[in-house]
Design an enzyme around this catalytic site. Sequence first.
Site, short mmCIF file in Angstrom:
data_model
loop_
_atom_site.label_atom_id
_atom_site.label_comp_id
_atom_site.label_asym_id
_atom_site.label_seq_id
_atom_site.Cartn_x
_atom_site.Cartn_y
_atom_site.Cartn_z
CD GLU A 163 23.80 18.56 -7.59
OE1 GLU A 163 24.65 17.67 -7.71
OE2 GLU A 163 23.09 18.98 -8.54
CG HIS A 215 20.92 22.07 -9.22
ND1 HIS A 215 21.78 22.20 -10.29
CD2 HIS A 215 20.93 23.27 -8.58
CE1 HIS A 215 22.28 23.44 -10.29
NE2 HIS A 215 21.76 24.10 -9.27
CG HIS A 247 28.49 17.00 -14.93
ND1 HIS A 247 27.33 17.68 -14.61
CD2 HIS A 247 28.77 17.35 -16.20
CE1 HIS A 247 26.97 18.44 -15.64
NE2 HIS A 247 27.82 18.24 -16.62
#
Length: 242
Positions: free
Chosen positions: A72, A45, A193
């Site tokens: 991400e 990310h 997540h």
Amino acid sequence: MKGLRLGVNIDHVATLRNARGVRYPDPVAAAAIAEQAGADGITIHLREDRRHITDRDVAMLKQTLNVPMNLEMAVTEEMLDIAIKTQPTYSCLVPEKRQELTTEGGLNVAGQLETITDATRRLSDAGIQVSLFIDADHEQIDAAKKAGAPIVELHTGQYAEAETEEQRTVELARLMEASEYAHSIGLQVNVGHGLHYHNTLEVAEIPQVCELNIGHSIIARAVLVGLDQAVRDMRNILDKAR
């Protein structure tokens, strides 16, 4: 039934490095170990504040990875430009707030359909497969389909953070139903997540799930048993599910 794909998120290797402002541990080296241990992809990310992964990490990983990169990113002009220049295999669009410790919820695709549709088109035109990180909600799944994304990543945070067995059962059922619905309208279903070694099996057993993206728990376990073993242990859980 096809085997499940394990995407290993290495953000927190960079977090550890950046805590002291040094050059180690190197996310590129970590990615290579994760690949050898059974990761099917590497997720990173690139946050707007660069709190862990840096632009240099992205460039180096693109050059060295032998498995797909899943980048991400927030839906901003800067990030779209970086993705199109970098050419990751996948780009997962996520919401982002600077003050949050980690991504707190799914992308509100329904509330910004035009923006997400435009971003999806631009990335797709560049040959990048787009996924949208969303809550397990029909409205958001329908919006993801309208936006033209081929993949959704269902947010498993509420399941992972459930404090009672009853709550966990409710959240798992919601994920199962959403996975079935998304698959029924032609979307690939990924999840991620908050997943760890004691809550992943049940999610991995959902038939429509293709890929699980897991990071913090693997890196945390790696501190104790080494990264190779930590990835293999998670890989074994996924293999047991199918």
